[in-house]
Design a protein around this motif. Structure first.
Motif, mmCIF file in Angstrom:
data_model
loop_
_atom_site.group_PDB
_atom_site.id
_atom_site.type_symbol
_atom_site.label_atom_id
_atom_site.label_comp_id
_atom_site.label_asym_id
_atom_site.label_seq_id
_atom_site.Cartn_x
_atom_site.Cartn_y
_atom_site.Cartn_z
ATOM 1 N N ASP A 12 0.809 -1.209 0.000
ATOM 2 C CA ASP A 12 0.000 0.000 0.000
ATOM 3 C C ASP A 12 0.849 1.269 0.000
ATOM 4 O OD1 ASP A 12 0.950 -0.613 2.499
ATOM 5 O OD2 ASP A 12 -0.733 0.299 3.567
ATOM 6 N N LYS A 13 2.121 1.159 0.420
ATOM 7 C CA LYS A 13 3.026 2.303 0.333
ATOM 8 C C LYS A 13 3.818 2.302 -0.973
ATOM 9 C CE LYS A 13 3.834 3.336 5.215
ATOM 10 N NZ LYS A 13 4.882 3.550 6.258
ATOM 11 N N LEU A 14 4.175 1.118 -1.455
ATOM 12 C CA LEU A 14 4.954 1.049 -2.687
ATOM 13 C C LEU A 14 4.130 1.487 -3.888
ATOM 14 C CD1 LEU A 14 7.694 0.194 -3.838
ATOM 15 C CD2 LEU A 14 6.765 -2.099 -4.165
ATOM 16 N N ALA A 53 15.455 12.664 6.428
ATOM 17 C CA ALA A 53 16.813 13.161 6.170
ATOM 18 C C ALA A 53 17.499 12.333 5.096
ATOM 19 C CB ALA A 53 17.634 13.159 7.456
ATOM 20 N N LEU A 54 17.350 11.007 5.148
ATOM 21 C CA LEU A 54 18.000 10.156 4.159
ATOM 22 C C LEU A 54 17.414 10.370 2.774
ATOM 23 C CD1 LEU A 54 20.183 8.030 3.803
ATOM 24 C CD2 LEU A 54 18.476 6.266 4.273
ATOM 25 N N THR A 55 16.126 10.668 2.698
ATOM 26 C CA THR A 55 15.516 10.989 1.403
ATOM 27 C C THR A 55 16.158 12.232 0.810
ATOM 28 O OG1 THR A 55 13.436 10.082 2.243
ATOM 29 C CG2 THR A 55 13.333 11.383 0.230
ATOM 30 N N TRP A 56 16.364 13.233 1.638
ATOM 31 C CA TRP A 56 16.992 14.465 1.168
ATOM 32 C C TRP A 56 18.452 14.224 0.774
ATOM 33 C CZ3 TRP A 56 16.813 19.245 -0.586
ATOM 34 C CH2 TRP A 56 17.936 20.054 -0.447
ATOM 35 N N VAL A 57 19.170 13.447 1.562
ATOM 36 C CA VAL A 57 20.584 13.197 1.295
ATOM 37 C C VAL A 57 20.766 12.455 -0.027
ATOM 38 C CG1 VAL A 57 22.605 11.915 2.084
ATOM 39 C CG2 VAL A 57 21.312 13.289 3.704
ATOM 40 N N THR A 58 19.951 11.429 -0.270
ATOM 41 C CA THR A 58 20.085 10.694 -1.535
ATOM 42 C C THR A 58 19.791 11.590 -2.734
ATOM 43 O OG1 THR A 58 17.807 9.907 -1.229
ATOM 44 C CG2 THR A 58 19.597 8.445 -0.532
ATOM 45 N N GLY A 59 18.822 12.484 -2.607
ATOM 46 C CA GLY A 59 18.549 13.410 -3.705
ATOM 47 C C GLY A 59 19.695 14.379 -3.937
ATOM 48 N N ALA A 60 20.292 14.888 -2.852
ATOM 49 C CA ALA A 60 21.416 15.818 -2.989
ATOM 50 C C ALA A 60 22.636 15.129 -3.587
ATOM 51 C CB ALA A 60 21.755 16.434 -1.637
ATOM 52 N N VAL A 61 22.908 13.891 -3.161
ATOM 53 C CA VAL A 61 24.048 13.149 -3.708
ATOM 54 C C VAL A 61 23.822 12.845 -5.194
ATOM 55 C CG1 VAL A 61 25.402 11.027 -3.524
ATOM 56 C CG2 VAL A 61 24.667 12.218 -1.463
ATOM 57 N N LEU A 114 24.355 6.778 -10.157
ATOM 58 C CA LEU A 114 23.222 7.684 -10.294
ATOM 59 C C LEU A 114 21.899 6.916 -10.335
ATOM 60 C CD1 LEU A 114 22.354 10.615 -10.619
ATOM 61 C CD2 LEU A 114 22.663 10.372 -13.088
ATOM 62 N N GLY A 115 21.862 5.825 -11.091
ATOM 63 C CA GLY A 115 20.644 5.033 -11.156
ATOM 64 C C GLY A 115 20.296 4.388 -9.827
ATOM 65 N N LEU A 116 21.311 3.877 -9.114
ATOM 66 C CA LEU A 116 21.081 3.258 -7.816
ATOM 67 C C LEU A 116 20.545 4.275 -6.813
ATOM 68 C CD1 LEU A 116 21.402 0.619 -6.175
ATOM 69 C CD2 LEU A 116 23.689 1.400 -5.555
ATOM 70 N N LEU A 117 21.129 5.466 -6.800
ATOM 71 C CA LEU A 117 20.666 6.501 -5.882
ATOM 72 C C LEU A 117 19.252 6.962 -6.226
ATOM 73 C CD1 LEU A 117 23.906 8.669 -5.537
ATOM 74 C CD2 LEU A 117 22.838 7.283 -3.752
ATOM 75 N N THR A 118 18.940 7.016 -7.507
ATOM 76 C CA THR A 118 17.602 7.438 -7.917
ATOM 77 C C THR A 118 16.548 6.443 -7.452
ATOM 78 O OG1 THR A 118 18.519 8.564 -9.864
ATOM 79 C CG2 THR A 118 16.162 8.054 -9.881
ATOM 80 N N VAL A 119 16.818 5.150 -7.646
ATOM 81 C CA VAL A 119 15.882 4.123 -7.191
ATOM 82 C C VAL A 119 15.739 4.168 -5.676
ATOM 83 C CG1 VAL A 119 15.482 1.639 -7.053
ATOM 84 C CG2 VAL A 119 16.305 2.642 -9.187
ATOM 85 N N TRP A 120 16.838 4.321 -4.979
ATOM 86 C CA TRP A 120 16.817 4.412 -3.516
ATOM 87 C C TRP A 120 16.000 5.619 -3.073
ATOM 88 C CZ3 TRP A 120 21.818 4.980 -0.038
ATOM 89 C CH2 TRP A 120 21.461 4.728 1.289
ATOM 90 N N HIS A 121 16.188 6.755 -3.752
ATOM 91 C CA HIS A 121 15.461 7.977 -3.423
ATOM 92 C C HIS A 121 13.953 7.778 -3.604
ATOM 93 C CE1 HIS A 121 14.816 12.301 -2.997
ATOM 94 N NE2 HIS A 121 14.072 12.265 -4.091
ATOM 95 N N ILE A 122 13.552 7.162 -4.697
ATOM 96 C CA ILE A 122 12.122 6.944 -4.959
ATOM 97 C C ILE A 122 11.523 5.999 -3.923
ATOM 98 C CG2 ILE A 122 10.480 6.004 -6.624
ATOM 99 C CD1 ILE A 122 12.337 6.974 -8.836
ATOM 100 N N LEU A 123 12.246 4.938 -3.571
ATOM 101 C CA LEU A 123 11.740 4.011 -2.565
ATOM 102 C C LEU A 123 11.592 4.686 -1.200
ATOM 103 C CD1 LEU A 123 13.684 0.731 -3.438
ATOM 104 C CD2 LEU A 123 11.295 1.284 -3.930
ATOM 105 N N LEU A 124 12.523 5.571 -0.870
ATOM 106 C CA LEU A 124 12.409 6.303 0.393
ATOM 107 C C LEU A 124 11.213 7.249 0.381
ATOM 108 C CD1 LEU A 124 16.164 7.132 1.130
ATOM 109 C CD2 LEU A 124 14.682 5.576 2.422
ATOM 110 N N ARG A 138 8.484 6.697 -1.247
ATOM 111 C CA ARG A 138 7.320 5.833 -1.067
ATOM 112 C C ARG A 138 7.175 5.388 0.386
ATOM 113 N NH1 ARG A 138 3.698 6.709 -4.864
ATOM 114 N NH2 ARG A 138 4.370 6.119 -6.958
ATOM 115 N N ARG A 139 8.282 5.125 1.043
ATOM 116 C CA ARG A 139 8.213 4.617 2.411
ATOM 117 C C ARG A 139 7.856 5.709 3.398
ATOM 118 N NH1 ARG A 139 13.092 1.553 5.770
ATOM 119 N NH2 ARG A 139 11.832 1.028 7.597
#
Length: 242
Positions: free
Chosen positions: A38-40, A124-132, A193-203, A205-206
């Protein structure tokens, strides 16, 4: 009448529990706990999501997909194709302008989320992954300019070589080496870049999208409700039966 040797329906939960023992079951349970369906893939979103700042985030991801597809075609065909062939020049143009739009959309999204204080509410981790992602995209774009194989890339590489030599890293990151820069541009940096983007989107969603400043965060409200202590039973009045 059922067969005595056949397991009954009451034993099904025990069979499912025993079947989930092992590392695959543990990974599945952790994945479902971290990203419930339901979150994903939610079917509803808060009203404040109807904002242009989130549109620029989606446009950033869409332009990144075009960048990766056109860049993969250029890497397979080689410099002679994108400099001589009409189709190669067209794909090269698509790659260039998708990169320009990617950087433009990402900067608007980044600054918009900065002024919204998007790190609030355990984000915070969502913001950090986007900035990186932003800094990784700068390195990817820089190496892309170096592998153009034209006079512009030669001039940029020469200037960059002097700057990197002045800080003592020119021998490790040789911008005049086409093969090294090509691998950085099409393998290493796009993977990061792709790994960070996927991680950012999952965060996203979570944790959910950040509410406007001053508004109630649904995630905090749900957490407070879940952790709230049960209230004590009311004291009955004289002669009252509960």
């Amino acid at each position: 009448m059922s067969d005595p040797g056949e397991p009954s329906a009451a034993d099904a939960p025990q069979r499912n529990e025993s079947a989930s023992v092992g590392w695959t079951g543990a990974v599945r349970r952790r994945a479902v706990a971290a990203l419930p369906p339901d979150k994903l893939l939610p079917d509803t979103q808060p009203a404040y999501m109807a904002s242009w700042i989130y549109v620029f985030g989606v446009l950033t991801v869409a332009s990144l997909i075009v960048v990766l597809v056109t860049g993969g075609v250029l890497a397979l065909e080689g410099p002679a194709w994108w400099h001589v062939s009409a189709t190669g020049k067209y794909v090269n143009g698509l790659h260039l302008w998708s990169v320009e739009l990617f950087m433009f959309f990402m900067v608007i999204h980044l600054w918009g989320k900065f002024f919204m204080a998007a790190w609030r509410g355990r984000r915070a981790l969502t913001w950090v992954t986007g900035a990186v992602c932003f800094f990784a995209s700068i390195g990817t774009a820089f190496t892309g300019y170096l592998v153009q194989q034209n006079f512009d890339s030669q001039w940029i590489a020469g200037q960059a070589k002097d700057g990197l030599n002045s800080v003592g890293i020119g021998a490790f990151f040789n911008v005049l080496d086409f093969g090294q820069m090509l691998m950085w541009h099409i393998v290493l940096l796009p993977f990061v870049l792709g790994l960070l983007t996927v991680w950012h989107i999952l965060l996203v969603r979570r944790r959910g999208i950040v509410p406007p400043i001053g508004a109630t965060d649904p995630a905090d409200s749900a957490a407070a409700t879940a952790t709230a202590a049960p209230t004590s039973a009311p004291t009955p009045a004289p002669g009252e039966v509960l």
